[in-house]
Design an enzyme around this catalytic site. Structure first.
Site, PDB file in Angstrom:
ATOM      1  N   ASP A   1       5.860  15.156  -1.707  1.00  0.00           N
ATOM      2  CA  ASP A   1       5.376  13.928  -1.068  1.00  0.00           C
ATOM      3  C   ASP A   1       5.528  12.753  -2.035  1.00  0.00           C
ATOM      4  OD1 ASP A   1       3.857  11.898   0.251  1.00  0.00           O
ATOM      5  OD2 ASP A   1       2.742  13.460   1.307  1.00  0.00           O
TER       6      ASP A   1
ATOM      7  N   SER B   1       3.452   9.166   5.485  1.00  0.00           N
ATOM      8  CA  SER B   1       3.683  10.612   5.494  1.00  0.00           C
ATOM      9  C   SER B   1       3.485  11.242   6.862  1.00  0.00           C
ATOM     10  CB  SER B   1       2.750  11.293   4.477  1.00  0.00           C
ATOM     11  OG  SER B   1       3.082  10.905   3.167  1.00  0.00           O
TER      12      SER B   1
ATOM     13  N   PHE C   1      -9.691  25.377  -2.023  1.00  0.00           N
ATOM     14  CA  PHE C   1     -10.199  25.339  -3.388  1.00  0.00           C
ATOM     15  C   PHE C   1     -11.007  24.094  -3.740  1.00  0.00           C
ATOM     16  CE2 PHE C   1      -6.401  28.110  -3.596  1.00  0.00           C
ATOM     17  CZ  PHE C   1      -7.035  29.276  -3.998  1.00  0.00           C
TER      18      PHE C   1
ATOM     19  N   ASP D   1       9.486  13.131   1.501  1.00  0.00           N
ATOM     20  CA  ASP D   1       9.283  12.484   2.794  1.00  0.00           C
ATOM     21  C   ASP D   1       9.579  10.993   2.719  1.00  0.00           C
ATOM     22  OD1 ASP D   1       7.117  12.101   1.131  1.00  0.00           O
ATOM     23  OD2 ASP D   1       5.596  12.430   2.665  1.00  0.00           O
ATOM     24  N   HIS D   2       9.293  10.396   1.578  1.00  0.00           N
ATOM     25  CA  HIS D   2       9.533   8.970   1.345  1.00  0.00           C
ATOM     26  C   HIS D   2       9.499   8.739  -0.159  1.00  0.00           C
ATOM     27  CE1 HIS D   2       5.327   8.596   0.287  1.00  0.00           C
ATOM     28  NE2 HIS D   2       5.021   9.245   1.400  1.00  0.00           N
TER      29      HIS D   2
ATOM     30  N   HIS E   1       4.415   2.633  -0.218  1.00  0.00           N
ATOM     31  CA  HIS E   1       5.623   3.449  -0.266  1.00  0.00           C
ATOM     32  C   HIS E   1       6.824   2.536  -0.399  1.00  0.00           C
ATOM     33  CE1 HIS E   1       3.400   6.728   2.268  1.00  0.00           C
ATOM     34  NE2 HIS E   1       2.968   6.665   1.025  1.00  0.00           N
TER      35      HIS E   1
END
Length: 552
Positions: free
Chosen positions: A79, A129, A307, A395-396, A465
């Site tokens: 990502d 995203s 977690f 993704d970007h 982004h």
């Protein structure tokens, strides 16, 4: 080094690159400890580069296309891992091994098929995203902030979601009888993993507490609840405990932290519900490394491992006694899923690369990327290339720049040897925008190193982004499909074609037809052989009879 000292006035007037000007630099900025740039001496010999190129050329010439049907799909999604991040992480990986870094070979670098994907969404030039995940997982481009729905849906409008849902390759694989899983370093309800199983007009509807009343009245459900409802997922690993439990439920790891407590207003405990759904199967829910390590992949049918209350810790801050690494979670997932004779689909997301970039923390982003590359290596180690299609992509991208003229082997997280016209140093990595904007009284502050947030040109609370194409790397069955410059939604269709999941079954049919043709050809050849043998035998008998007739 071809440098010379100049006056301040001359330095400020000179910007030409054909001659480097350094303003009375300390020796350690111009030279390394050895007194020269860190470059291997054999690189000064032209034959070194010619030989290297010839070996690479021959390996490309010897490459054979793998046209098998992919039994397994390993999909690694970094990502925010744009080309700059990829390159800088390569250098860091080598420097962490006491090398200069530039010549380091990442696991990703060994993938023979490379292409580019265009990342824009239907409504924005630069995507998020959610829109990108819908493209590369569902095969359909959509709008910002929505997941698992087409562009006919509108951000935050529940009613627009109905009838516009699109399914992902994870579901296609499950419907084909394969085992499926998601591994992420974020919360499992975050945009990338959520798109594999959910449909939502807002990526932010993690639990029902995050949804407006109007959306609930109109029949929309939160992402966490869809994790249980929509697709039977065999392995779920990441964070996001607080979206699964009733409001106020104390977290097992941080019982005194109110922000870590359960958020659900509907009173549902989705963890308990998940466990009750798996009666008759070997299903484990774990939240710490000790219990995670105790899970036996050979006897486990289902695993849910959460977690953290939210996203996992950055790799550089991870407590190895409490939380496993992305390498360990990837390995556990593969070992559980690969027991299925029909194969598996596994999404592995290095999700915190993006979050580190948003915070302007290049150090954390690069260390996340290096850990991600080690997870890819583990995936290749545990699978067979002849039957497993492995994809790595982002993704970007992010507005991080790799700039200045650092010497060979200089720390990728360090300073450029050149100073700026304000007579202050600057780092090799900087951001176009973000929280690192630090102009005070018209001047930049000097560089600090501890928990450094890289300088940004424009002040924003979080770095945005960026919109350039991202790399797509592939190896294994039909890996050659992932070449050229493609729309991002093409990725899902190419993966599905390679594995014969989803609507397009031509590759399977082609394999079947090829098998039939081969079988027919073999049978015909065998029949022809029998016929030829029969004719030969008949001819021999006639010869014997004629000979006897002559004797008589």
């Amino acid at each position: 080094c071809g440098c010379r000292c100049v006056s301040t006035a001359e330095f400020q007037q000179r910007t030409h690159i054909n001659q480097t000007y350094i303003l009375v630099l300390p020796p350690f900025l111009a030279y390394t400890k050895t007194g020269r740039s860190q470059r291997p001496e054999n690189e000064e010999n032209p034959e070194f580069w010619r030989s290297q190129a010839q070996k690479t050329l021959q390996s490309v010439l010897d490459r054979k296309l793998n046209t098998n049907v992919a039994k397994n799909i390993l999909f690694f999604l970094g990502d925010g891992m744009g080309i700059t991040t990829y390159t800088a992480a390569r250098i860091l990986k080598g420097q962490l091994q006491n090398q200069t870094g530039e010549e380091t070979v990442m696991t990703m670098d060994t993938f023979p098929n490379v292409g580019l994907a265009k990342t824009y969404s239907v409504d924005f030039q630069i995507p998020d995203s959610a829109a990108t995940a819908t493209a590369y997982l569902c095969g359909v481009k959509t709008n910002l902030n929505v997941i698992g729905v087409s562009a006919a849906a509108r951000n935050g409008v529940c009613k627009s979601q109905k009838g516009n849902e699109v399914t992902s390759i994870l579901k296609w694989a499950k419907d084909a009888g394969k085992s499926v899983g998601i591994v992420t370093t974020t919360r499992v309800q975050h945009a990338t993993p959520a798109t594999s199983y959910a449909h939502s007009a807002s990526r932010k509807w993690y639990s029902d507490a995050d949804m407006p009343d109007a959306a609930k009245r109109d029949g929309c459900t939160d992402i966490a609840s869809q994790l249980l409802k929509n697709t039977d997922i065999d392995v779920i690993i990441g964070g996001g405990r607080k979206y699964m439990t009733p409001k106020g439920t104390k977290d097992p790891e941080y019982p005194r932290d109110y922000s870590s407590r359960g958020k659900r207003k509907d009173g549902r405990n989705l963890i308990n519900e998940w466990q009750s759904m798996k009666i008759g199967k070997v299903a484990h829910y774990v939240w710490n490394k000790t219990d995670f390590d105790a899970v036996d992949p050979e006897t486990t049918d289902y695993l849910m491992a959460l977690f953290e209350p939210g996203d996992l810790r950055f790799e550089a801050e991870r407590d190895p006694n409490m939380d496993p690494s992305i390498v360990e979670t990837t390995e556990k997932a593969i070992r559980i899923l690969q027991k299925n004779p029909k194969g598996f689909f596994l999404l592995v997301e290095g999700g915190r690369i993006d979050q580190a970039h948003h915070a302007g923390r290049a150090f954390m982003a690069l260390h996340e990327t290096v850990a991600f590359d080690y997870a890819i290596a583990k995936g290749l180690e545990l699978t067979k290339e002849q039957e497993t299609l492995t994809i790595v992509m982002a993704d970007h991208s992010h507005p991080v720049t790799f700039n200045g003229y650092p010497f060979r082997g200089q720390s990728i997280l360090g300073k450029s040897p050149l100073w700026a016209t304000d007579m202050l140093p600057y780092t090799t990595l900087m951001y176009g925008n973000g929280p690192g904007h630090k102009i005070t009284n018209g001047k930049r502050p000097d560089i600090q190193t501890k928990d450094y947030v890289q300088l940004s040109a424009v002040p924003t609370e979080s770095a945005t982004h960026s919109g350039e194409d991202v790399a797509v790397l592939a190896r294994g069955p039909m890996g050659h499909l992932f070449q050229g410059v493609q729309e991002q939604n093409y990725i899902a269709h190419a993966m599905a074609y390679a594995a014969c999941v989803g609507a397009d079954q031509r590759h399977c049919q082609g394999q079947t037809e090829a098998s039939v043709l081969h079988s027919t050809f073999t049978n015909d050849r065998n029949a022809a052989g029998v016929a030829r043998g029969s004719v030969a035998l008949l001819g021999s008998l006639l010869s014997v009879l004629l000979a006897l007739a002559v004797l008589v």
